[in-house]
Design a protein around this motif. Structure first.
Motif, PDB file in Angstrom:
ATOM      1  N   ARG A 160      11.344   4.659  -1.849  1.00  0.00           N
ATOM      2  CA  ARG A 160      10.844   6.144  -2.387  1.00  0.00           C
ATOM      3  C   ARG A 160      11.594   6.494  -3.564  1.00  0.00           C
ATOM      4  O   ARG A 160      11.287   7.005  -4.567  1.00  0.00           O
ATOM      5  CB  ARG A 160      11.372   7.131  -1.341  1.00  0.00           C
ATOM      6  N   ARG A 163       9.806   4.501  -6.583  1.00  0.00           N
ATOM      7  CA  ARG A 163       8.681   5.177  -6.916  1.00  0.00           C
ATOM      8  C   ARG A 163       8.873   6.277  -7.750  1.00  0.00           C
ATOM      9  O   ARG A 163       8.302   6.709  -8.851  1.00  0.00           O
ATOM     10  CB  ARG A 163       7.967   5.347  -5.477  1.00  0.00           C
ATOM     11  N   GLU A 168       3.785   7.785 -12.307  1.00  0.00           N
ATOM     12  CA  GLU A 168       2.774   8.215 -11.453  1.00  0.00           C
ATOM     13  C   GLU A 168       1.456   7.078 -11.471  1.00  0.00           C
ATOM     14  O   GLU A 168       0.946   6.823 -12.673  1.00  0.00           O
ATOM     15  CB  GLU A 168       1.942   9.485 -11.206  1.00  0.00           C
ATOM     16  N   PRO A 172       0.103   1.122  -7.343  1.00  0.00           N
ATOM     17  CA  PRO A 172      -1.055   1.387  -6.172  1.00  0.00           C
ATOM     18  C   PRO A 172      -0.787   0.645  -5.028  1.00  0.00           C
ATOM     19  O   PRO A 172      -1.151   1.251  -3.957  1.00  0.00           O
ATOM     20  CB  PRO A 172      -2.326   0.761  -7.013  1.00  0.00           C
ATOM     21  N   HIS A 174       2.209   0.403  -3.439  1.00  0.00           N
ATOM     22  CA  HIS A 174       3.204   1.263  -3.004  1.00  0.00           C
ATOM     23  C   HIS A 174       2.737   2.707  -2.381  1.00  0.00           C
ATOM     24  O   HIS A 174       2.940   3.194  -1.555  1.00  0.00           O
ATOM     25  CB  HIS A 174       4.299   1.282  -3.623  1.00  0.00           C
ATOM     26  N   SER A 175       1.577   3.151  -3.289  1.00  0.00           N
ATOM     27  CA  SER A 175       1.015   4.513  -2.889  1.00  0.00           C
ATOM     28  C   SER A 175       0.119   4.292  -1.574  1.00  0.00           C
ATOM     29  O   SER A 175       0.342   5.148  -0.857  1.00  0.00           O
ATOM     30  CB  SER A 175       0.241   4.707  -4.045  1.00  0.00           C
ATOM     31  N   ARG A 176      -0.549   3.132  -1.539  1.00  0.00           N
ATOM     32  CA  ARG A 176      -1.415   2.975  -0.515  1.00  0.00           C
ATOM     33  C   ARG A 176      -0.572   2.688   0.944  1.00  0.00           C
ATOM     34  O   ARG A 176      -1.191   3.229   2.063  1.00  0.00           O
ATOM     35  CB  ARG A 176      -2.481   1.627  -0.696  1.00  0.00           C
ATOM     36  N   ALA A 178       2.488   3.723   1.427  1.00  0.00           N
ATOM     37  CA  ALA A 178       3.529   4.831   1.477  1.00  0.00           C
ATOM     38  C   ALA A 178       4.015   5.275   2.922  1.00  0.00           C
ATOM     39  O   ALA A 178       5.097   5.152   3.351  1.00  0.00           O
ATOM     40  CB  ALA A 178       3.264   6.021   0.516  1.00  0.00           C
TER      41      ALA A 178
END
Length: 210
Positions: A160, A163, A168, A172, A174-176, A178
């Motif tokens: 976290r 990130r 932003e 991608p 990491h976002s998926r 999370a």
């Protein structure tokens, strides 16, 4: 192993535990034993031989008991990997030494032979055994080294903070992931899951010849 050589290697391990692996020298070990550095050379020919002996001493702790020797191949590999992890918990510097020195002493060679024998019993084609031994050894030592070095510390496993320092949309993957990346990590459970995956990989390699 002679009693004096054993004493010298134990002294070298103690120096590394107290002051770090970089502090291990013929003089430091001689001081620990209470002799002159020249007196060590009858038992250990130089620092390289001293380090090799330390590797053997560490790997001797991995050698299975008679009860483990009678277990199935995958249980023997698991016991060896867990013992490697336990050794690096006791000696955090040990993983670096195991990675940096070849297995040349009798105890070190016996540890490798346990892996060879387990892989042969699993049905791995003999030409593939040395490669898979390197894979198994690298996993066990690498996992232990990552724990000992702090690479797997809670702060480094939590993405976290990373990130939050990046634009932003730049990560991608990491976002998926999370929801899963933000969960606490149980390293022992992860280690056991990795061992299960390695067992399946070994079995897959063994099936290729069927």
């Amino acid at each position: 192993m002679s009693g004096r050589r054993e004493e010298i290697l134990d002294a070298a391990l103690a120096v590394a535990d107290e002051r770090g692996l970089e502090a291990v020298s013929m003089r430091a070990v001689a001081d620990r034993v209470g002799v002159t550095p020249m007196a060590l050379y009858r038992h250990v020919e130089d620092k390289a031989a001293l380090l090799d002996g330390m590797v053997g001493r560490l790997l001797a702790a991995l050698l299975p008991s008679e009860a483990v020797e009678n277990q199935a191949w995958d249980e023997r590999l698991g016991a060896l990997a867990r013992a490697c992890r336990a050794v690096t918990h006791r000696h955090p510097w040990a993983a670096y030494l195991l990675f940096s020195r070849p297995a040349v002493t009798p105890d070190a060679v016996r540890a490798v032979d346990i892996i060879y024998t387990a892989l042969i019993e699993a049905g791995v084609p003999e030409p593939e055994v040395p490669r898979l031994e390197r894979l198994v050894s690298t996993f066990a030592i690498g996992f232990a080294a990552s724990e000992a070095s702090g690479r797997f510390a809670s702060g480094t496993l939590d993405p976290r903070g990373r990130r939050g320092r990046l634009p932003e949309g730049e990560l991608p993957g990491h976002s998926r992931l999370a929801p899963w990346l933000d969960l606490p990590v149980d390293l022992t459970a992860e280690f056991e899951a990795d061992l299960d995956d390695i067992r399946r990989l070994v079995e897959a390699v063994a099936r290729r010849q069927d």
